[in-house]
Design a protein around this motif. Structure first.
Motif, PDB file in Angstrom:
ATOM      1  N   SER A 320       0.818  -1.221   0.000  1.00 37.66           N
ATOM      2  CA  SER A 320       0.000   0.000   0.000  1.00 37.66           C
ATOM      3  C   SER A 320       0.847   1.265   0.000  1.00 37.66           C
ATOM      4  N   ARG A 321       2.176   1.122   0.125  1.00 34.27           N
ATOM      5  CA  ARG A 321       3.129   2.223   0.075  1.00 34.27           C
ATOM      6  C   ARG A 321       2.823   3.342   1.084  1.00 34.27           C
ATOM      7  N   PRO A 322       2.907   3.055   2.388  1.00 34.49           N
ATOM      8  CA  PRO A 322       2.732   4.129   3.372  1.00 34.49           C
ATOM      9  C   PRO A 322       3.846   5.161   3.226  1.00 34.49           C
ATOM     10  N   PRO A 323       3.566   6.431   3.532  1.00 29.74           N
ATOM     11  CA  PRO A 323       4.592   7.486   3.395  1.00 29.74           C
ATOM     12  C   PRO A 323       5.813   7.195   4.267  1.00 29.74           C
ATOM     13  N   VAL A 324       6.982   7.448   3.703  1.00 25.69           N
ATOM     14  CA  VAL A 324       8.270   7.162   4.341  1.00 25.69           C
ATOM     15  C   VAL A 324       9.017   8.474   4.563  1.00 25.69           C
ATOM     16  N   THR A 325       9.732   8.561   5.677  1.00 29.51           N
ATOM     17  CA  THR A 325      10.679   9.660   5.855  1.00 29.51           C
ATOM     18  C   THR A 325      11.997   9.104   6.364  1.00 29.51           C
ATOM     19  N   ALA A 326      13.067   9.858   6.161  1.00 28.16           N
ATOM     20  CA  ALA A 326      14.412   9.454   6.581  1.00 28.16           C
ATOM     21  C   ALA A 326      15.038  10.599   7.359  1.00 28.16           C
ATOM     22  N   THR A 327      14.985  10.491   8.671  1.00 28.98           N
ATOM     23  CA  THR A 327      15.414  11.558   9.573  1.00 28.98           C
ATOM     24  C   THR A 327      16.892  11.904   9.422  1.00 28.98           C
ATOM     25  N   LYS A 328      17.714  10.928   9.073  1.00 24.70           N
ATOM     26  CA  LYS A 328      19.160  11.150   8.963  1.00 24.70           C
ATOM     27  C   LYS A 328      19.520  12.174   7.884  1.00 24.70           C
ATOM     28  N   SER A 329      18.613  12.413   6.951  1.00 22.99           N
ATOM     29  CA  SER A 329      18.891  13.394   5.912  1.00 22.99           C
ATOM     30  C   SER A 329      19.069  14.792   6.477  1.00 22.99           C
ATOM     31  N   VAL A 330      18.468  15.043   7.642  1.00 26.95           N
ATOM     32  CA  VAL A 330      18.550  16.355   8.292  1.00 26.95           C
ATOM     33  C   VAL A 330      19.592  16.384   9.398  1.00 26.95           C
TER      34      VAL A 330
END
Length: 404
Positions: A320-330
């Motif tokens: 279902s492709r839930p939204p993803v984030t990657a905190t390490k980018s910040v």
């Protein structure tokens, strides 16, 4: 049994304190900068805390005694306990545990003392060198300061350490060994030996001309991670204990999965079998189906192999492709603290129904098919979320959270 999360404490390069960190992450501005401590090294940039003054919180005498990783943890623990509305002066300390993740101990202070040894100034080496640097002292000092007298230890699973600590703390509550556990992770790898070592291993970004653009999870042009530092502490309670005292609950830790790849000392299993088993374990433990997961906080290191392996597992397990984030980018990679920081951010995302953006994702790797949040925070209705943490040694930890 779910563990109620009643207190949060955060120190990250995005900001000092929970609110400042949350605002910094939602702004999506990378914090990587060149720092004098790394001058002359192949990689001379990292993500450091902004204007951190531990003495203002802990006092001069205590601050002098501690290494940076312990100072950060103790400040974050103080914030978390205060946020939980708990008073160490009156609680039953024997029922309060401490579990903190850490990967490398006091490498910042130890490097300084070793410099004296190299210069032949043996008598100038501090008698506090060992108590400051050994990893277990981060949990011991929290117990001493807050009179948390129950189970007390450190988990060391490299970059998964903070997540392992939270899962272990949840298990202590399930076993009724504690009513409250102060759990999280703390680390600083913004030191010369860490930068040189990781650089020689070929896992750091070498984008010295553009430090702010260096951490770019899932981007086609990613070339490695960025070193960071920080601490996150969560106050976790048996749900019945939290209800009985009328505590405000930020969210619930409902599931925990831990596995080993058994594949390679530093590289991930390209098929992601260990990661998949950890995810399945966490969902089963929480009684959640894949379609109930509304958000994933990815491990997202910005290395070619790790990002691809993680993405392939998420694609297989979450159609279902839930939204993803990657905190390490910040905020860069906080190693032993990373899993705890990202867990706290996942709890905040569920509480606020808002997903912080991933920075620097300009051109998605064509092999990756994920819905990654970029550019701006995304409002999103969700009742459950997952936070991923993986490590050298092939150690995997996946946490499943429910909204309050």
């Amino acid at each position: 049994m779910d563990a109620a999360i009643t207190g949060l404490g955060l120190l990250t390069p995005a900001g000092l304190g929970v609110e400042a960190t949350w605002q910094g992450l939602c702004a999506g501005r990378p914090t990587a900068r060149q720092h004098a401590v790394l001058d002359g090294l192949p990689v001379d940039f990292c993500c450091r805390l902004p204007d951190f003054d531990a003495e203002a919180v802990l006092g001069r005498r205590l601050t002098w005694r501690l290494d940076l990783f312990t100072k950060m943890a103790l400040v974050a623990a103080t914030e978390a306990v205060r946020d939980a509305g708990l008073d160490p002066a009156v609680w039953n300390g024997a029922r309060v545990g401490v579990v903190i993740g850490n990967g490398s101990g006091g490498n910042v202070g130890l490097e300084k003392e070793y410099g004296k040894l190299q210069e032949g100034r043996v008598t100038a080496i501090s008698p506090l060198t060992i108590p400051r640097s050994v990893p277990n002292m981060v949990a011991g000092e929290i117990a001493l300061a807050l009179q948390a007298l129950g189970p007390n230890f450190v988990t060391a699973t490299a970059c998964a350490s903070g997540a392992t600590a939270l899962g272990t703390a949840r298990d202590l509550l399930r076993l009724d060994r504690c009513d409250v556990v102060i759990a999280g992770g703390s680390e600083s790898v913004c030191s010369r030996i860490a930068s040189a070592g990781f650089s020689q291993a070929g896992v750091l970004s070498t984008r010295t001309h553009d430090p702010a653009g260096a951490s770019r999870p899932f981007d086609a042009d990613r070339d490695g991670f960025v070193l960071g530092e920080g601490a996150a502490v969560l106050v976790m309670e048996r749900a019945a204990h939290a209800r009985a005292r009328g505590a405000r609950v930020h969210g619930y830790l409902s599931g925990y999965g831990a596995t080993a790849d058994g594949y390679h000392p530093t590289a991930p299993d390209p098929g992601g079998q260990g990661v998949q088993r950890a995810t399945e374990m966490a969902l089963s433990d929480a009684g959640l189906r894949h379609e109930e997961i509304g958000h994933i906080n990815a491990h997202g290191t910005s290395t070619q192999k790790n990002d691809l392996a993680e993405a392939l597992v998420m694609q297989r397990m979450f159609p279902s492709r839930p939204p993803v984030t990657a905190t390490k980018s910040v905020i860069g990679h906080g190693v032993g603290a990373a899993g705890a920081i990202e867990a706290a951010v996942t709890v905040l995302a569920l509480r606020e129904q808002l997903i912080p953006p991933t920075a620097n994702l300009d051109r998605m790797d064509e092999r990756i098919d994920l819905d990654v949040v970029t550019k701006a925070p995304r409002p999103h209705a969700m009742s459950a979320a997952v936070s991923n943490s993986f490590a050298f040694g092939g150690q995997n930890a996946v946490l499943a959270f429910r909204a309050p």
